[in-house]
Design a protein around this motif. Structure first.
Motif, PDB file in Angstrom:
ATOM      1  N   ALA A 364      37.268  35.645  26.230  1.00  0.00           N
ATOM      2  CA  ALA A 364      37.835  36.525  27.257  1.00  0.00           C
ATOM      3  C   ALA A 364      38.076  37.935  26.708  1.00  0.00           C
ATOM      4  CB  ALA A 364      39.146  35.938  27.763  1.00  0.00           C
ATOM      5  N   GLN A 365      37.821  38.933  27.545  1.00  0.00           N
ATOM      6  CA  GLN A 365      38.034  40.326  27.157  1.00  0.00           C
ATOM      7  C   GLN A 365      39.513  40.711  27.261  1.00  0.00           C
ATOM      8  OE1 GLN A 365      35.518  42.637  29.741  1.00  0.00           O
ATOM      9  NE2 GLN A 365      33.702  42.302  28.470  1.00  0.00           N
ATOM     10  N   MET A 366      39.901  41.670  26.401  1.00  0.00           N
ATOM     11  CA  MET A 366      41.248  42.228  26.512  1.00  0.00           C
ATOM     12  C   MET A 366      41.381  43.054  27.792  1.00  0.00           C
ATOM     13  SD  MET A 366      42.055  43.504  22.626  1.00  0.00           S
ATOM     14  CE  MET A 366      40.542  44.469  22.478  1.00  0.00           C
ATOM     15  N   ASN A 367      42.603  43.362  28.120  1.00  0.00           N
ATOM     16  CA  ASN A 367      42.861  44.203  29.293  1.00  0.00           C
ATOM     17  C   ASN A 367      42.576  45.674  29.007  1.00  0.00           C
ATOM     18  OD1 ASN A 367      44.181  42.270  31.317  1.00  0.00           O
ATOM     19  ND2 ASN A 367      45.345  41.864  29.448  1.00  0.00           N
ATOM     20  N   SER A 368      42.582  46.058  27.718  1.00  0.00           N
ATOM     21  CA  SER A 368      42.365  47.462  27.337  1.00  0.00           C
ATOM     22  C   SER A 368      41.339  47.550  26.223  1.00  0.00           C
ATOM     23  CB  SER A 368      43.674  48.103  26.848  1.00  0.00           C
ATOM     24  OG  SER A 368      44.672  48.042  27.829  1.00  0.00           O
ATOM     25  N   ASP A 403      44.061  28.396  23.965  1.00  0.00           N
ATOM     26  CA  ASP A 403      43.956  27.141  24.705  1.00  0.00           C
ATOM     27  C   ASP A 403      43.449  27.356  26.129  1.00  0.00           C
ATOM     28  OD1 ASP A 403      44.879  25.734  22.507  1.00  0.00           O
ATOM     29  OD2 ASP A 403      46.969  25.799  23.168  1.00  0.00           O
ATOM     30  N   ILE A 404      43.797  28.505  26.716  1.00  0.00           N
ATOM     31  CA  ILE A 404      43.355  28.775  28.084  1.00  0.00           C
ATOM     32  C   ILE A 404      42.406  29.967  28.153  1.00  0.00           C
ATOM     33  CG2 ILE A 404      45.405  27.742  29.117  1.00  0.00           C
ATOM     34  CD1 ILE A 404      46.554  30.537  29.509  1.00  0.00           C
ATOM     35  N   ASN A 405      42.075  30.549  26.975  1.00  0.00           N
ATOM     36  CA  ASN A 405      41.133  31.670  26.898  1.00  0.00           C
ATOM     37  C   ASN A 405      41.548  32.807  27.835  1.00  0.00           C
ATOM     38  OD1 ASN A 405      38.839  33.116  26.064  1.00  0.00           O
ATOM     39  ND2 ASN A 405      37.586  32.267  27.718  1.00  0.00           N
ATOM     40  N   GLN A 406      42.777  33.285  27.639  1.00  0.00           N
ATOM     41  CA  GLN A 406      43.305  34.312  28.537  1.00  0.00           C
ATOM     42  C   GLN A 406      44.189  35.306  27.778  1.00  0.00           C
ATOM     43  OE1 GLN A 406      44.843  32.969  32.391  1.00  0.00           O
ATOM     44  NE2 GLN A 406      46.634  34.272  32.058  1.00  0.00           N
ATOM     45  N   TRP A 407      44.007  36.593  28.102  1.00  0.00           N
ATOM     46  CA  TRP A 407      44.857  37.664  27.577  1.00  0.00           C
ATOM     47  C   TRP A 407      45.934  38.015  28.589  1.00  0.00           C
ATOM     48  CZ3 TRP A 407      44.654  39.767  22.716  1.00  0.00           C
ATOM     49  CH2 TRP A 407      43.515  39.500  21.962  1.00  0.00           C
ATOM     50  N   THR A 408      47.165  38.257  28.096  1.00  0.00           N
ATOM     51  CA  THR A 408      48.286  38.625  28.949  1.00  0.00           C
ATOM     52  C   THR A 408      48.955  39.871  28.383  1.00  0.00           C
ATOM     53  OG1 THR A 408      48.672  36.288  29.463  1.00  0.00           O
ATOM     54  CG2 THR A 408      50.458  37.834  29.947  1.00  0.00           C
ATOM     55  N   LYS A 409      49.221  40.841  29.252  1.00  0.00           N
ATOM     56  CA  LYS A 409      49.918  42.044  28.804  1.00  0.00           C
ATOM     57  C   LYS A 409      51.367  41.708  28.437  1.00  0.00           C
ATOM     58  CE  LYS A 409      47.270  45.334  31.614  1.00  0.00           C
ATOM     59  NZ  LYS A 409      47.369  46.364  32.686  1.00  0.00           N
TER      60      LYS A 409
END
Length: 549
Positions: A364-368, A403-409
């Motif tokens: 997953a890509q970062m948000n920035s 575990d969920i392949n997700q980026w969070t700010k």
């Protein structure tokens, strides 16, 4: 209990000898097995038929003895695997003492090294420490590999052991105290040792303590004389800080430099093999990986790994993209390359490397977009902070859950930073130094608390710095090299959270910025080779008390 002879003979040489004698020619026979309970015999017969049995905390000790007596080697090994899986600071001493009754030299050595490595926690939680014999305790505390940052830990362990049976054990204080590196103690703590009631009752301790006081007052980390006296010789490092790559005025560093924080000294491991800066480094499965970076204005996607044991270099699969100013972390036996810059654009993409497949895959890509950011791991998650998005430096930060392949700010830092150092230290994320829009280097430090999602200011560095690297060694933050706004430096600084202060330590051999560090663990023999202490005191663990069967 009925059983087929052929089944029993198949699982045990004991039964093969017993049941293939001339006596064993009759169709039916009754054999008495001494020293084995009915319950254990039932489990052994079950194992003979099914090649498995239920090993539990309640039966493992008796089952291990029965399997050893009857030469059921598979079951014996299963019991040991169970004990190995259960190994923790609370039970490791009991397991080590239990193993002294069996011939298991390599396995017992593993447990012994676990005790040395976990000694500080063992002193805090184990009820088994006081059950050690005098010789067993001496074997542990005299080792150069004993993993303690403060010798007070060793002294307090001795007191606990003596106070368990003071009448029988107080007379051993001199012999035990002579194994403590008293000259490394804080001067005021050493005075407390001298005032201890058990110590004061032993007149033999006085000359040794007087000498330790002199050593403590005259102690100089950089003096070779500290190795000559058993009172002042530092313990060997349990973790080694490794510095890779970097540059000064366009000249790329080629050495791998290793640091012993306990003796405050540097040594060179390898020279002439690497030339890159603004890259990433990671240590995984006894290999040091050097990832991406820049060499002669060329942005790299290639990856090399260094075999710590054989001291040889190997090429591995390249990344999908060329990445300078890249962040690299290791998590769950994988290596993540995060963001970076290819000379044209900054990335928000992230790649994951798995050694077993020798492949990089996109996650997953970062948000920035971030080049020159800092990253670390804490509690199974990856944190990345700051960097440059291609237009300006940013203060934003985010967290990745593999575990969920997700980026969070997450909350933004108080100051925009690129070229910063980021490290997980005492359950917080530290963002250290860096630069703001390439105008000047920073000396400010802030820390993020994941539980509150807030950043707070912490003590600033003594000098501004950017494009260094930072790692945790011996529960302290070590900052190495970098750029101070006017020149590349060889400084080594250390932050101690308990003292709330930064300290200066021995310089690296050459100034370098854009370097990358990693921490090597579990390499006892390498520590001996790189940072010899003279005649090592690590004993042959097979010689410790206990009968062999």
């Amino acid at each position: 209990m009925h059983a087929h002879k052929v089944i029993l003979c198949g699982c045990s040489s004991y039964f093969r000898v017993l049941l293939t004698k001339p006596l064993a020619t009759t169709k039916k026979q009754k054999i008495f097995i001494p020293g084995v309970s009915l319950e254990m015999m039932r489990l052994i017969i079950d194992y003979a038929y099914t090649n498995s049995t239920l090993v539990t905390e309640d039966n493992v000790e008796e089952l291990l003895a029965a399997a050893d007596q009857l030469f059921v080697t598979g079951l014996f090994q299963s019991c040991w695997f169970f004990l190995e899986d259960q190994l923790c600071p609370g039970n490791c001493i009991g397991i080590w003492r239990l193993m002294s009754f069996y011939y298991m030299p390599e396995d017992r050595k593993k447990v012994f090294h676990y005790i040395l490595h976990s000694f500080k926690e063992i002193v805090s939680v184990s009820e088994e420490l006081v059950d050690l014999s005098m010789q067993q305790l001496t074997t542990i505390i005299e080792s150069d590999h004993l993993n303690v940052s403060e010798e007070s830990t060793v002294f307090e362990a001795i007191l606990s052991w003596i106070n368990h049976q003071p009448d029988q054990r107080s007379g051993h204080i001199f012999e035990l105290l002579s194994k403590v590196r008293l000259g490394l103690m804080n001067f005021h703590y050493l005075q407390n040792v001298m005032e201890n009631d058990v110590v004061k009752k032993s007149s033999k301790c006085f000359p040794m303590l007087d000498e330790a006081l002199k050593v403590s007052l005259d102690y100089t980390r950089h003096s070779t004389s500290i190795y000559k006296s058993p009172l002042s010789r530092p313990r060997l490092p349990s973790t080694i800080l490794l510095v890779t790559g970097g540059e000064e005025d366009g000249v790329h560093a080629t050495e791998l430099e290793a640091y012993d924080a306990r003796a405050d000294c540097w040594t060179t491991i390898s020279d002439g093999q690497i030339r890159r800066a603004y890259h990433g480094a990671a240590f995984l499965n006894n290999f040091v990986y050097l990832i991406g970076g820049i060499y002669n204005h060329v942005y790299l996607n290639n990856v090399k790994k260094f075999d710590i044991v054989t001291r040889t270099w190997h090429q591995v699969a390249p990344m999908n993209y060329c990445r300078g100013y890249v962040c690299v972390v290791e998590q769950n036996e994988c290596i993540y390359a995060i963001g970076g810059y290819n000379g044209v654009t900054c990335f928000n993409s992230v790649e994951c490397y798995r050694p077993e497949t020798d492949r990089w895959t996109m996650v997953a890509q970062m948000n920035s977009r971030r080049g020159g950011a800092g990253a670390t791991t804490l509690n199974g998650k990856v944190y990345v902070c700051g960097g440059n998005n291609g237009n300006r430096d940013v203060s934003t930060a985010e967290c990745y859950d593999p575990d969920i392949n997700q980026w969070t700010k997450i909350s933004s830092m108080k100051i925009s930073r690129s070229g910063l150092g980021v490290a997980a230290y005492r359950n917080r994320i530290y963002a250290v130094g860096g630069t703001t829009n390439m105008e000047h280097s920073l000396l400010t430090v802030e820390a993020y608390n994941p539980e509150t999602n807030k950043w707070s200011c912490t003590p600033s560095m003594r000098r501004p710095c950017s494009y260094f690297d930072i790692e945790v060694v011996d529960d302290q933050l070590f900052l190495v090299g970098g750029y101070n706004g006017s020149s590349t430096v060889s400084d080594v600084n250390c932050y101690d959270d308990e003292a709330g202060m930064w300290y200066d330590f021995s310089l690296i051999k050459k100034p370098r910025s854009g370097l990358s560090c990693c921490v090597l663990q579990g390499l006892n023999s390498m520590a001996e080779d790189l940072f010899p202490r003279g005649a090592l005191m690590l004993p042959n663990v097979e010689d410790t008390p206990g009968a062999s069967i």
